[in-house]
Design a protein around this motif. Structure first.
Motif, PDB file in Angstrom:
ATOM      1  N   LEU A   1     -32.619 -24.731 -42.444  1.00 21.50           N
ATOM      2  CA  LEU A   1     -32.438 -23.700 -43.459  1.00 21.50           C
ATOM      3  C   LEU A   1     -32.066 -24.443 -44.741  1.00 21.50           C
ATOM      4  O   LEU A   1     -31.117 -25.226 -44.769  1.00 21.50           O
ATOM      5  N   HIS A   2     -32.815 -24.202 -45.800  1.00 18.03           N
ATOM      6  CA  HIS A   2     -32.815 -25.058 -46.980  1.00 18.03           C
ATOM      7  C   HIS A   2     -31.838 -24.545 -48.041  1.00 18.03           C
ATOM      8  O   HIS A   2     -32.015 -23.459 -48.580  1.00 18.03           O
ATOM      9  N   ASN A   3     -30.811 -25.342 -48.341  1.00 17.01           N
ATOM     10  CA  ASN A   3     -29.848 -25.024 -49.405  1.00 17.01           C
ATOM     11  C   ASN A   3     -29.422 -23.559 -49.376  1.00 17.01           C
ATOM     12  O   ASN A   3     -29.469 -22.854 -50.397  1.00 17.01           O
ATOM     13  N   ALA A   4     -28.961 -23.122 -48.223  1.00 11.47           N
ATOM     14  CA  ALA A   4     -28.665 -21.704 -48.036  1.00 11.47           C
ATOM     15  C   ALA A   4     -27.486 -21.234 -48.888  1.00 11.47           C
ATOM     16  O   ALA A   4     -27.587 -20.242 -49.614  1.00 11.47           O
ATOM     17  N   VAL A   5     -26.350 -21.926 -48.788  1.00  8.17           N
ATOM     18  CA  VAL A   5     -25.192 -21.526 -49.591  1.00  8.17           C
ATOM     19  C   VAL A   5     -25.535 -21.645 -51.069  1.00  8.17           C
ATOM     20  O   VAL A   5     -25.274 -20.730 -51.866  1.00  8.17           O
ATOM     21  N   GLU A   6     -26.124 -22.766 -51.430  1.00 11.42           N
ATOM     22  CA  GLU A   6     -26.450 -23.026 -52.820  1.00 11.42           C
ATOM     23  C   GLU A   6     -27.405 -21.979 -53.399  1.00 11.42           C
ATOM     24  O   GLU A   6     -27.299 -21.618 -54.567  1.00 11.42           O
ATOM     25  N   GLY A   7     -28.318 -21.490 -52.585  1.00  5.14           N
ATOM     26  CA  GLY A   7     -29.314 -20.532 -53.055  1.00  5.14           C
ATOM     27  C   GLY A   7     -28.888 -19.083 -52.971  1.00  5.14           C
ATOM     28  O   GLY A   7     -29.554 -18.215 -53.536  1.00  5.14           O
TER      29      GLY A   7
ATOM     30  N   ILE B   1     -25.132 -17.906 -52.786  1.00  3.05           N
ATOM     31  CA  ILE B   1     -23.747 -17.501 -53.001  1.00  3.05           C
ATOM     32  C   ILE B   1     -23.513 -16.806 -54.339  1.00  3.05           C
ATOM     33  O   ILE B   1     -22.536 -16.063 -54.502  1.00  3.05           O
ATOM     34  N   LYS B   2     -24.386 -17.006 -55.325  1.00  6.35           N
ATOM     35  CA  LYS B   2     -24.220 -16.305 -56.602  1.00  6.35           C
ATOM     36  C   LYS B   2     -24.518 -14.825 -56.480  1.00  6.35           C
ATOM     37  O   LYS B   2     -24.126 -14.028 -57.336  1.00  6.35           O
ATOM     38  N   ASP B   3     -25.216 -14.436 -55.424  1.00  6.80           N
ATOM     39  CA  ASP B   3     -25.662 -13.052 -55.287  1.00  6.80           C
ATOM     40  C   ASP B   3     -25.112 -12.352 -54.048  1.00  6.80           C
ATOM     41  O   ASP B   3     -25.444 -11.197 -53.797  1.00  6.80           O
ATOM     42  N   ALA B   4     -24.292 -13.054 -53.265  1.00  4.26           N
ATOM     43  CA  ALA B   4     -23.759 -12.449 -52.038  1.00  4.26           C
ATOM     44  C   ALA B   4     -22.344 -12.946 -51.807  1.00  4.26           C
ATOM     45  O   ALA B   4     -21.997 -14.074 -52.154  1.00  4.26           O
ATOM     46  N   SER B   5     -21.508 -12.103 -51.223  1.00 11.69           N
ATOM     47  CA  SER B   5     -20.158 -12.526 -50.866  1.00 11.69           C
ATOM     48  C   SER B   5     -20.240 -13.544 -49.739  1.00 11.69           C
ATOM     49  O   SER B   5     -21.240 -13.617 -49.018  1.00 11.69           O
ATOM     50  N   LYS B   6     -19.182 -14.323 -49.564  1.00 13.40           N
ATOM     51  CA  LYS B   6     -19.157 -15.306 -48.490  1.00 13.40           C
ATOM     52  C   LYS B   6     -19.255 -14.604 -47.137  1.00 13.40           C
ATOM     53  O   LYS B   6     -19.937 -15.093 -46.222  1.00 13.40           O
TER      54      LYS B   6
ATOM     55  N   PHE C   1     -22.811 -13.602 -46.639  1.00 11.79           N
ATOM     56  CA  PHE C   1     -23.599 -14.796 -46.382  1.00 11.79           C
ATOM     57  C   PHE C   1     -23.474 -15.235 -44.929  1.00 11.79           C
ATOM     58  O   PHE C   1     -24.475 -15.566 -44.277  1.00 11.79           O
ATOM     59  N   LEU C   2     -22.266 -15.251 -44.411  1.00 10.61           N
ATOM     60  CA  LEU C   2     -22.053 -15.698 -43.033  1.00 10.61           C
ATOM     61  C   LEU C   2     -22.700 -14.743 -42.034  1.00 10.61           C
ATOM     62  O   LEU C   2     -23.224 -15.174 -41.002  1.00 10.61           O
ATOM     63  N   GLN C   3     -22.705 -13.453 -42.343  1.00 11.06           N
ATOM     64  CA  GLN C   3     -23.417 -12.495 -41.486  1.00 11.06           C
ATOM     65  C   GLN C   3     -24.917 -12.805 -41.483  1.00 11.06           C
ATOM     66  O   GLN C   3     -25.562 -12.794 -40.429  1.00 11.06           O
ATOM     67  N   ASN C   4     -25.452 -13.085 -42.662  1.00 10.82           N
ATOM     68  CA  ASN C   4     -26.874 -13.413 -42.759  1.00 10.82           C
ATOM     69  C   ASN C   4     -27.191 -14.725 -42.045  1.00 10.82           C
ATOM     70  O   ASN C   4     -28.245 -14.859 -41.411  1.00 10.82           O
ATOM     71  N   LEU C   5     -26.275 -15.691 -42.155  1.00  9.72           N
ATOM     72  CA  LEU C   5     -26.487 -16.978 -41.503  1.00  9.72           C
ATOM     73  C   LEU C   5     -26.557 -16.807 -39.989  1.00  9.72           C
ATOM     74  O   LEU C   5     -27.392 -17.443 -39.321  1.00  9.72           O
ATOM     75  N   GLU C   6     -25.728 -15.956 -39.444  1.00 10.09           N
ATOM     76  CA  GLU C   6     -25.771 -15.708 -38.004  1.00 10.09           C
ATOM     77  C   GLU C   6     -27.118 -15.101 -37.599  1.00 10.09           C
ATOM     78  O   GLU C   6     -27.677 -15.464 -36.554  1.00 10.09           O
ATOM     79  N   SER C   7     -27.650 -14.222 -38.434  1.00 11.83           N
ATOM     80  CA  SER C   7     -28.975 -13.643 -38.150  1.00 11.83           C
ATOM     81  C   SER C   7     -30.065 -14.707 -38.171  1.00 11.83           C
ATOM     82  O   SER C   7     -31.001 -14.674 -37.364  1.00 11.83           O
TER      83      SER C   7
END
Length: 366
Positions: free
Chosen positions: A172-178, A180-185, A188-194
């Motif tokens: 998964l390519h630069n996920a936090v970097e791409g 975090i400006k548009d989603a809460s942490k 983001f972690l919920q999406n990462l689990e998906s």
């Protein structure tokens, strides 16, 4: 489509046939991998560069490198196609077999296709939006999308570009970097689990063997930085999703004599104790590949790096990184035959022993 994936027997045979010292390979997760890999990031989206990349990959493999790194957005899908052609030609020539080569790619960034004559957003609209692959709000301001629907589409395109039935490692390519400006942490972690759930399913389908995260900032910045990500918690998430035999086994991050945070910054935690990302990854048995070993040439200028072992600058940079405890391999972008030949001289010498490396680091940090 080429079937198969890197295996213990195949990669061991590659080492045995390479004529290279076994000290220039590392064993991890049942594979023997060269401690230098080839990257395919930079270059124009033209046929001349296609040929350079293809031939560069072939030259690297024939020189003892069996780690190849690419991404679907590199050169707008053309990097993957060049890698696929290189591997296919070497197999057809009888010089390698698929099970000897470890191929990684990345998805997450929104990309067009340089072989399709459409403006970027017109392509996105035609290929993704009209087909229901992305919907309003899926793409962030960082041109990133990590919905399972989009990533599944991208994986299928990567397999087609590479001409493979299975990719050894999908990042998964630069996920936090791409994102975090548009989603809460928390979101983001919920999406990462998906995403991890998707990747585990694709492992079951035989389309990928391992997955990981290719990053720029998140594993290097301090814990109070919004971009920071805990490797321990991420690993625990993968274990929750995929069980003990989950596929989250590799990460990628920048590391060189200038970007030294992976080695020196105690910005992670393991067993309640501060640790570096390399210490944490070693404890979790997560392999680390590193990017920008030459800082896109900036480390090659006179005086940019301290001298040691009477090595020329490019070899000094690679030797430092591949000798660092916890690093599997630096990924060096190389296309011209001259630069490839120069960089691959590193495969003719062993990495530094750990005591010699630590003595060098102590000298450099005094």
């Amino acid at each position: 489509m080429i079937s198969g994936f890197a295996t213990f027997d195949g990669t061991k045979k590659f080492v045995d046939n390479s004529g290279i010292s076994p000290l220039n390979y590392k064993q991890t997760h049942g594979l023997f991998l060269s401690n230098v890999g080839i990257g395919t990031y930079l270059g124009e989206t033209d046929e001349k560069t296609d040929i350079l990349v293809k031939n560069g990959v072939k030259q690297s493999i024939l020189s003892g490198i069996n780690v190849i790194d690419t991404a679907i957005n590199y050169r707008a899908q053309k990097a993957e196609r060049s890698v696929g052609k290189a591997v296919s030609e070497l197999i057809e020539e009888g010089k390698i077999s698929r099970d000897q080569i470890f191929i990684s790619s990345k998805n997450g960034y929104v990309t067009n296709d340089a072989d399709v004559p459409q403006e970027f957003w017109e392509y996105v609209k035609h290929e993704y939006a009209q087909n229901g692959i992305v919907k309003e709000g899926d793409i962030t301001s960082g041109y990133h999308c990590m919905t399972p629907t989009y990533l599944e589409d991208q994986l299928d395109r990567s397999l087609k570009n590479l001409g493979l039935d299975c990719i050894d490692l999908m990042y998964l390519h630069n996920a936090v970097e791409g994102q975090i400006k548009d989603a809460s942490k928390e979101k983001f972690l919920q999406n990462l689990e998906s995403v991890f759930e998707l990747y585990e399913k694709k492992r079951m389908d035989g389309k990928i063997k391992f997955y990981g995260m290719a990053t720029w900032e998140c594993f290097r910045v301090p814990p109070d930085n919004p971009l920071h990500l805990s490797l321990f918690d991420t690993f625990k998430m993968a274990k929750k999703v995929g069980g003990e035999n989950h596929g989250f086994r590799f990460i990628q991050l920048p590391f060189n004599m200038y970007y030294d945070q992976a080695l020196l910054a105690k910005n992670q935690t393991f067993d309640g104790q501060p640790s570096t990302i390399l210490e944490t990854s070693t404890a979790l048995n997560v392999g680390v590949f590193t990017s920008v070993p030459l800082m896109q040439g900036r480390l090659l200028t006179p005086g940019a790096m301290p001298e040691f072992n009477e090595l020329k600058p490019s070899l000094r940079a690679l030797q430092f990184i591949r000798s660092t405890p916890g690093v599997l391999a630096p990924l060096v972008g190389q296309k011209s035959p001259v630069h490839i030949s120069e960089n691959l001289e590193i495969m003719k010498i062993p990495p530094m022993p750990e005591n010699e490396f630590l003595a060098l680091v102590k000298k450099l940090t005094m």
